[in-house]
Scaffold this active site. Structure first.
Site, PDB file in Angstrom:
ATOM      1  N   HIS A 288      -6.954  -4.194   6.109  1.00  5.58           N
ATOM      2  CA  HIS A 288      -5.988  -3.598   7.040  1.00  5.58           C
ATOM      3  C   HIS A 288      -6.712  -3.022   8.255  1.00  5.58           C
ATOM      4  CE1 HIS A 288      -2.409  -4.264   4.824  1.00  5.58           C
ATOM      5  NE2 HIS A 288      -2.629  -3.385   3.860  1.00  5.58           N
TER       6      HIS A 288
ATOM      7  N   CYS B 180       0.842  -1.193   0.000  1.00  3.45           N
ATOM      8  CA  CYS B 180       0.000   0.000   0.000  1.00  3.45           C
ATOM      9  C   CYS B 180       0.874   1.239   0.000  1.00  3.45           C
ATOM     10  CB  CYS B 180      -0.900   0.010   1.226  1.00  3.45           C
ATOM     11  SG  CYS B 180      -1.842  -1.484   1.444  1.00  3.45           S
TER      12      CYS B 180
ATOM     13  N   HIS C 139      -8.939  -4.723   0.175  1.00  7.46           N
ATOM     14  CA  HIS C 139      -7.596  -4.862   0.758  1.00  7.46           C
ATOM     15  C   HIS C 139      -7.386  -3.842   1.880  1.00  7.46           C
ATOM     16  CE1 HIS C 139      -3.192  -5.786   0.411  1.00  7.46           C
ATOM     17  NE2 HIS C 139      -3.102  -4.563   0.911  1.00  7.46           N
ATOM     18  N   GLU C 140      -7.731  -2.573   1.623  1.00  3.78           N
ATOM     19  CA  GLU C 140      -7.517  -1.532   2.638  1.00  3.78           C
ATOM     20  C   GLU C 140      -8.428  -1.734   3.847  1.00  3.78           C
ATOM     21  OE1 GLU C 140      -4.969   0.200   2.359  1.00  3.78           O
ATOM     22  OE2 GLU C 140      -4.575  -0.327   0.270  1.00  3.78           O
TER      23      GLU C 140
END
Length: 749
Positions: free
Chosen positions: A388, A173, A384-385
């Site tokens: 996190h 990222c 994906h973020e």
């Protein structure tokens, strides 16, 4: 003779097909097909579905053929993505916004299929999951803007998407140093009072209450989102409806992934949008808008989002259309069960820099190295973020990175969502979480979801949207401004209903007056655009009818394009019966022309020239028309900057460009040709160099010390300062007796 002729005809026919069925949309999409279904018919079906009373009329049907198969979509309005407190704000105003253009459905007769998208101006945009993979549908003018098309939309398969390095350098990222700085910063948060240890308060409630809380927690599986869009995102998509549709598409995509994942017994994790803030182009100069500046780095952009108080939300994201350094498409704070701040449900607190921040945040951009990425790419980036935020770092180890395995069977399945580097997107594991991610996310969910997750359910009266079972929706008592509708604080059976004697409510649409009556047929409900006339109310509905298109070949987009069927989709060249072409450097064109709109006669590429050239002076009156900043140039090898210079897209960076410049074979060929043509100049330069070196040696040799004692000492250099020694006292040598006296005395002794 017949066989070569047949071959030539076949090749020509194949080349003709390539224009529609083989050309890429951009560098990320290899193959597409066009859709040309009747948009007027679909718009009428959409309007009927919005007003539907019967169960059957609530469904929207769309049939078309593409990619060798038939699509029979059966869709219904989707209200599951918006919470009961949903708000849409823009320019410091709360809008009466209707999300009836958002649909979810399936392919009729195909078990396991799923579709989601929006219907705007009679065109469907979204994605369709089938047994053979996922198809994506978008407006054609978003990609093809230089010619008349026989279709209005494009459809492509997920296998035809080329994935960029969507998470930045080395596939992350951001690079490792950024992650390390973020991790250290998360450790500096200062807890406030009882908020620091909420588990202690739960434990003090006794075993009976704790059992009840666990029972309740089984249903608290919904993460409520606050999503903002900056003015650049709005500028790219153009309307509030399109922006809402993009947000809905992203949330639905991650909702599908997370709902189908079992996080160690925690199931059906879902997402709802609680609030949306749309910064329009008018907010670009608003001093209160933190995202108004054009050049903001990815870390600073995330920090600006985090500086706002997001205590009321599970997560808060900002969507933008910015080209961040190193191709980064997303960045987010990583959650943890304890020991550091950040991630889901995180509250605003004080940090080491003396600022209060909310670290339940992230950012997403839809641009990568000068090109806009397909929805599939930004959907995976969003998943994906958010992963996190839910507590998962990047996957590592052989168990969770099967794509790196030497076992061909495991390698074939690919890597998972939280893999550190880019994935192809078409592998079995690419849309799943690994066991490592599931373990990490499960720990964070067990620890934190009690702090902000809510029970899932259908949106209810008070969110400003007219939904199933509602006649109107003006919000709660402190928001409702019209006298036509009962607000959400009224008793059941009365709230979100029209008041007696009222014909309509402004919450239903712009064609209803504040006096609760339909506007007359002559009143405007939508401003005109480059290619569409203003919208006029029809006198019998609160909705604003679709606008009539302006005549074809009307100038639009600052006179660089023309209108085709109500869309700014044709090239200005078509207005003069010409075709647009690319002034590529390979054609020997001047570099200054690479960002000009260039035209040519039909089927005559040799006539390609700039609109400002003498060749087309009659058509364009000597006026040079330039491409818009950000437009592809030089045969899609670069993009035009604001100074109308074609900047080549080079993902390898400046070092790679320097290497290519130094080791280019063309450079050495040019040098060799120059030496052959100017041999006398090379000879003179060689003689001059020898004389220069000889003179240098001669001049400097007299100042150079030598170990040869026969040579004179070196001369000092001109201007050399000499060090003066302090004067020394003169010492008298000791007196000695005459030799005779000494000898005589010695002899006497």
């Amino acid at each position: 003779m017949v066989l070569p002729t047949v071959l030539i005809l076949l090749l020509s026919w194949a080349a003709g097909l390539g224009g529609q069925y083989g050309n890429p949309l951009n560098k990320y999409i290899r193959h597409y097909e066009g859709l040309s279904y009747n948009v007027d018919s679909l718009h009428q079906k959409h309007q009927r579905a919005k007003r539907a009373v019967s169960h059957e009329d609530q469904f929207l049907l769309l049939d078309f053929h593409a990619h060798g198969r038939q699509f029979n979509l059966r869709m219904k309005r989707d209200t599951s993505l918006f919470s009961d407190e949903f708000k849409v704000e823009t320019s410091n105003k709360v809008l009466d916004y209707d999300t009836s253009h958002i649909y979810t459905g399936h392919i009729y007769g195909e078990e396991g299929s799923f579709s989601h998208g929006s219907v705007i101006d009679g065109r469907f945009e979204g994605f369709i999951k089938t047994r053979g993979g996922t198809f994506y549908i978008e407006p054609a003018e978003r990609y093809i803007k230089d010619r008349i098309l026989p279709f209005h939309s494009v459809i492509y398969h997920e296998d035809d998407i080329n994935y960029p390095h969507k998470y930045g350098p080395q596939g992350g990222c951001a690079d490792h140093s950024v992650f390390e700085r973020m991790r250290k910063y998360q450790m500096t948060g200062v807890e406030e009072g009882a908020r620091a240890h909420p588990e202690k308060h739960a434990a003090s409630s006794g075993p009976e209450l704790l059992r009840k809380k666990r029972t309740t927690l089984a249903e608290r599986n919904t993460c409520q989102l606050y999503i903002q869009t900056d003015h650049l995102f709005f500028k790219y998509y153009g309307t509030r409806e399109a922006v809402i549709a993009q947000i809905s598409s992203h949330v639905k995509a991650i909702d599908t992934i997370y709902q189908t994942t079992d996080f160690s017994g925690i199931r059906n994790i879902s997402f709802m949008v609680k609030r949306i803030r749309i910064n329009t182009t008018s907010d670009e100069k608003d001093p209160t808008n933190p995202f108004r500046f054009p050049n903001i780095g990815v870390e600073k952009f995330l920090e600006l989002n985090s500086e706002q108080n997001h205590d009321d939300y599970c997560l808060a994201y900002v969507f933008t259309d910015r080209d961040f350094d190193d191709g980064v498409l997303g960045l987010a704070w990583v959650g943890a069960p304890s020991g550091s701040s950040g991630g889901i449900c995180e509250k605003s607190k004080l940090y080491s820099d003396g600022k209060k921040k909310s670290l339940n945040t992230g950012i997403i951009t839809v641009q990568n190295y000068g090109s806009h990425v397909p929805p599939k790419v930004s959907h995976i980036t969003f998943a994906h973020e958010v992963g996190h935020n839910f507590g998962s770092p990047h996957d590592s180890g052989t168990e969770c990175t099967p794509g790196e395995s030497k076992n061909l069977g495991q390698k074939e399945n690919g890597n998972y969502i939280m893999y550190a580097r880019a994935t192809s997107g078409d592998k079995l594991n690419n849309n799943k979480f690994s066991l490592c991610s599931i373990r990490n996310i499960s720990q964070v969910l067990e620890k934190k979801r009690n702090n902000c997750f809510v029970e899932s359910g259908q949106p209810i009266c008070g969110n400003g949207m007219v939904e199933q079972g509602e006649e109107c929706d003006c919000g709660y008592s402190d928001q409702c401004k019209d006298d036509c509708c009962f607000d959400a604080n009224q008793p059941e059976g009365k709230k979100c209903k029209l008041k007696p004697g009222k014909q309509c409510s402004p919450s239903q649409g712009p064609c209803c007056t504040a006096q609760c009556a339909f506007k007359s047929k002559s009143e405007k409900c939508r401003d005109d655009s480059d290619c569409a006339k203003e919208g006029i109310c029809n006198g019998f509905t609160a909705l604003c009818p679709a606008s009539d298109p302006k005549p074809n070949f009307t100038d639009c987009n600052r006179h660089t394009q023309v209108c085709i069927n109500g869309q700014c989709a044709g090239s200005i060249c078509e207005k003069y019966d010409l075709e647009e072409c690319t002034c590529a450097s390979s054609d020997g064109k001047d570099d200054k022309e690479l960002c000009h709109v260039c035209c040519m006669k039909k089927m005559a590429p040799s006539t390609c020239a700039s609109t400002g050239s003498l060749q087309w002076s009659k058509q364009f009156s000597g006026r040079t028309i330039t491409l818009q900043p950000g437009s592809p140039c030089n045969d899609f090898r670069g993009y035009c900057d604001v100074f109308m210079r074609c900047r080549l897209v080079d993902a390898d960076g400046p070092l790679a460009r320097l290497k290519k410049a130094i080791f280019s074979p063309q450079l050495y060929e040019n040098i060799a040709e120059w030496i052959v043509a100017h041999w006398w100049a090379v000879l003179l330069m060689g003689i001059a160099l020898i004389m220069l070196m000889a003179g240098f040696i001669k001049i400097c040799s007299v100042h150079t010390p030598s170990s040869n004692p026969k040579l004179p000492p070196p001369k000092p250099l001109p201007g050399t300062l000499k060090r003066r020694r302090p004067p020394q006292p003169i010492q008298q040598p000791p007196r000695q007796r005459p030799r005779e006296s000494y000898q005589m005395g010695h002899m006497r002794r």
